[in-house]
Design a protein around this motif. Structure first.
Motif, short mmCIF file in Angstrom:
data_model
loop_
_atom_site.label_atom_id
_atom_site.label_comp_id
_atom_site.label_asym_id
_atom_site.label_seq_id
_atom_site.Cartn_x
_atom_site.Cartn_y
_atom_site.Cartn_z
N ARG A 1 0.90 -1.11 0.00
CA ARG A 1 -0.04 -0.09 -0.05
C ARG A 1 0.92 1.13 0.08
NH1 ARG A 1 -5.33 1.43 2.72
NH2 ARG A 1 -5.08 3.73 3.11
N PHE A 2 0.45 2.03 -0.90
CA PHE A 2 1.36 3.43 -0.88
C PHE A 2 0.59 4.43 -0.79
CE2 PHE A 2 3.31 0.25 -3.98
CZ PHE A 2 4.62 0.24 -3.57
N THR A 3 1.02 5.45 -0.01
CA THR A 3 0.29 6.70 0.45
C THR A 3 1.00 7.85 0.41
OG1 THR A 3 0.89 6.26 2.74
CG2 THR A 3 -0.97 5.51 2.20
N TRP A 4 0.52 8.91 -0.21
CA TRP A 4 1.19 10.24 -0.42
C TRP A 4 0.13 11.36 -0.71
CZ3 TRP A 4 0.47 6.76 -4.41
CH2 TRP A 4 -0.32 7.28 -5.54
N ASN A 5 0.21 12.23 -0.16
CA ASN A 5 -0.54 13.51 0.11
C ASN A 5 -1.82 12.95 0.71
OD1 ASN A 5 1.52 15.10 -0.74
ND2 ASN A 5 0.92 15.11 -2.89
N ASN A 6 -2.94 12.98 0.19
CA ASN A 6 -4.22 12.53 0.33
C ASN A 6 -4.59 11.46 -0.66
OD1 ASN A 6 -4.80 14.23 2.57
ND2 ASN A 6 -5.29 15.74 1.26
N ASP A 7 -3.71 10.48 -0.94
CA ASP A 7 -4.12 9.63 -1.95
C ASP A 7 -3.38 8.29 -1.51
OD1 ASP A 7 -4.96 8.21 -4.27
OD2 ASP A 7 -3.86 9.19 -5.77
N PHE A 8 -3.61 7.29 -2.01
CA PHE A 8 -3.27 5.97 -1.78
C PHE A 8 -3.65 4.62 -2.82
CE2 PHE A 8 -7.56 5.24 -0.24
CZ PHE A 8 -7.91 3.86 -0.97
N GLN A 9 -2.65 3.99 -3.04
CA GLN A 9 -2.74 2.88 -4.24
C GLN A 9 -2.30 1.67 -3.58
OE1 GLN A 9 -4.36 3.44 -6.85
NE2 GLN A 9 -4.50 5.42 -6.97
N HIS A 10 -2.62 0.54 -4.28
CA HIS A 10 -2.01 -0.69 -3.70
C HIS A 10 -1.58 -1.26 -5.05
CE1 HIS A 10 -5.39 -0.22 -0.86
NE2 HIS A 10 -4.28 -0.94 -0.07
N PHE A 11 -0.34 -2.26 -4.94
CA PHE A 11 0.24 -3.02 -6.04
C PHE A 11 0.66 -4.22 -5.63
CE2 PHE A 11 3.87 -3.78 -8.69
CZ PHE A 11 3.20 -3.85 -10.18
N ASP A 12 0.76 -5.29 -6.54
CA ASP A 12 1.41 -6.59 -6.09
C ASP A 12 2.63 -6.52 -6.38
OD1 ASP A 12 -1.34 -7.44 -5.27
OD2 ASP A 12 -1.89 -8.21 -7.02
N ILE A 13 3.44 -6.13 -5.61
CA ILE A 13 5.00 -5.81 -5.95
C ILE A 13 5.77 -7.08 -6.33
CG2 ILE A 13 6.02 -6.10 -3.52
CD1 ILE A 13 6.38 -3.08 -5.64
N TYR A 14 5.40 -8.31 -5.77
CA TYR A 14 5.83 -9.55 -6.26
C TYR A 14 4.84 -10.60 -6.24
CZ TYR A 14 8.89 -13.70 -6.23
OH TYR A 14 9.70 -14.63 -6.84
N VAL A 15 4.69 -11.18 -7.37
CA VAL A 15 3.69 -12.27 -7.83
C VAL A 15 4.89 -13.43 -8.35
CG1 VAL A 15 2.06 -12.78 -9.46
CG2 VAL A 15 2.02 -10.64 -8.44
N GLN A 16 4.85 -14.37 -7.81
CA GLN A 16 5.71 -15.51 -8.11
C GLN A 16 5.72 -15.77 -9.48
OE1 GLN A 16 6.25 -18.60 -5.46
NE2 GLN A 16 7.92 -19.23 -6.23
N LYS A 17 4.50 -16.08 -10.03
CA LYS A 17 4.36 -16.57 -11.36
C LYS A 17 4.92 -15.38 -12.42
CE LYS A 17 0.52 -19.50 -10.70
NZ LYS A 17 -0.80 -19.85 -11.34
N ARG A 18 4.86 -14.33 -12.28
CA ARG A 18 5.31 -13.06 -12.96
C ARG A 18 6.65 -12.71 -12.76
NH1 ARG A 18 2.99 -7.69 -11.08
NH2 ARG A 18 5.01 -7.87 -9.64
N ASP A 19 7.11 -12.88 -11.52
CA ASP A 19 8.48 -12.22 -11.33
C ASP A 19 9.65 -13.32 -11.05
OD1 ASP A 19 7.37 -9.81 -11.49
OD2 ASP A 19 6.71 -9.86 -9.30
N ALA A 20 9.25 -14.62 -10.77
CA ALA A 20 10.52 -15.62 -10.40
C ALA A 20 11.64 -15.73 -10.92
CB ALA A 20 9.73 -16.80 -10.16
N LYS A 21 11.25 -15.64 -12.40
CA LYS A 21 12.36 -15.73 -13.51
C LYS A 21 12.94 -14.39 -13.98
CE LYS A 21 10.78 -19.95 -15.26
NZ LYS A 21 10.06 -20.78 -16.38
N LEU A 22 12.40 -13.35 -13.42
CA LEU A 22 12.92 -11.88 -13.77
C LEU A 22 13.82 -11.11 -12.93
CD1 LEU A 22 9.38 -10.55 -15.18
CD2 LEU A 22 11.25 -11.36 -16.53
N CYS A 23 13.55 -11.38 -11.77
CA CYS A 23 14.85 -10.67 -10.84
C CYS A 23 14.64 -11.37 -9.47
CB CYS A 23 14.17 -9.30 -10.76
SG CYS A 23 12.61 -9.08 -10.17
#
Length: 141
Positions: free
Chosen positions: A86-108
């Motif tokens: 969860r990222f928050t700044w000023n009066n906003d917030f957002q979410h992001f799946d920062i590590y998805v094993q199926k997507r990221d395991a081979k990339l980094c």
């Protein structure tokens, strides 16, 4: 030892190994993944809180161009590991799946993300791979 006995023995050994990997210290055999998150929004302090179903990397506050880092261990057998932030700044917030094993395991194993108001971008070689924010839903922290 007959052929049926050999098969039963091999299957039992395989099951024993799988159980040890699943419930033992299987994560010690896996490489640690490091997630580096950089605030790319000038004149803005970025709040970051990353976790998965069972672990919490904690909350961080990062100024422009500063970095928040945490590590994780992917699942040893099934590609199910998911870390979200969860990222928050000023009066906003957002979410992001920062590590998805199926997507990221081979990339980094050492991933660097730049967080912008429009979404996160991951360094991929000499370029950036940008993603949209997750849809906003009620998530209890």
């Amino acid at each position: 030892m007959g052929s049926v006995s050999k098969i039963v023995f091999l299957v039992s050994m395989l099951l024993t190994i799988l159980v040890v990997l699943q419930f033992g210290k299987a994560n010690s055999f896996l490489p640690t993944v490091y997630e580096h998150i950089i605030n790319n929004m000038s004149n803005t302090v970025l709040g970051v809180h990353c976790k998965d179903k069972h672990h919490d990397a904690g909350f961080g506050r990062i100024n422009f161009q500063e970095m928040y880092t945490f590590s994780l261990k992917p699942h040893p057998i099934v590609s199910v590991t998911l870390w979200f932030c969860r990222f928050t700044w000023n009066n906003d917030f957002q979410h992001f799946d920062i590590y998805v094993q199926k997507r990221d395991a081979k990339l980094c194993r050492d991933c660097t993300w730049f967080i912008n108001s429009s979404g996160p971008c991951r360094i991929k070689g000499t370029s950036l791979d940008c993603f949209p924010w997750n849809p906003k839903v009620a998530i209890v922290y």
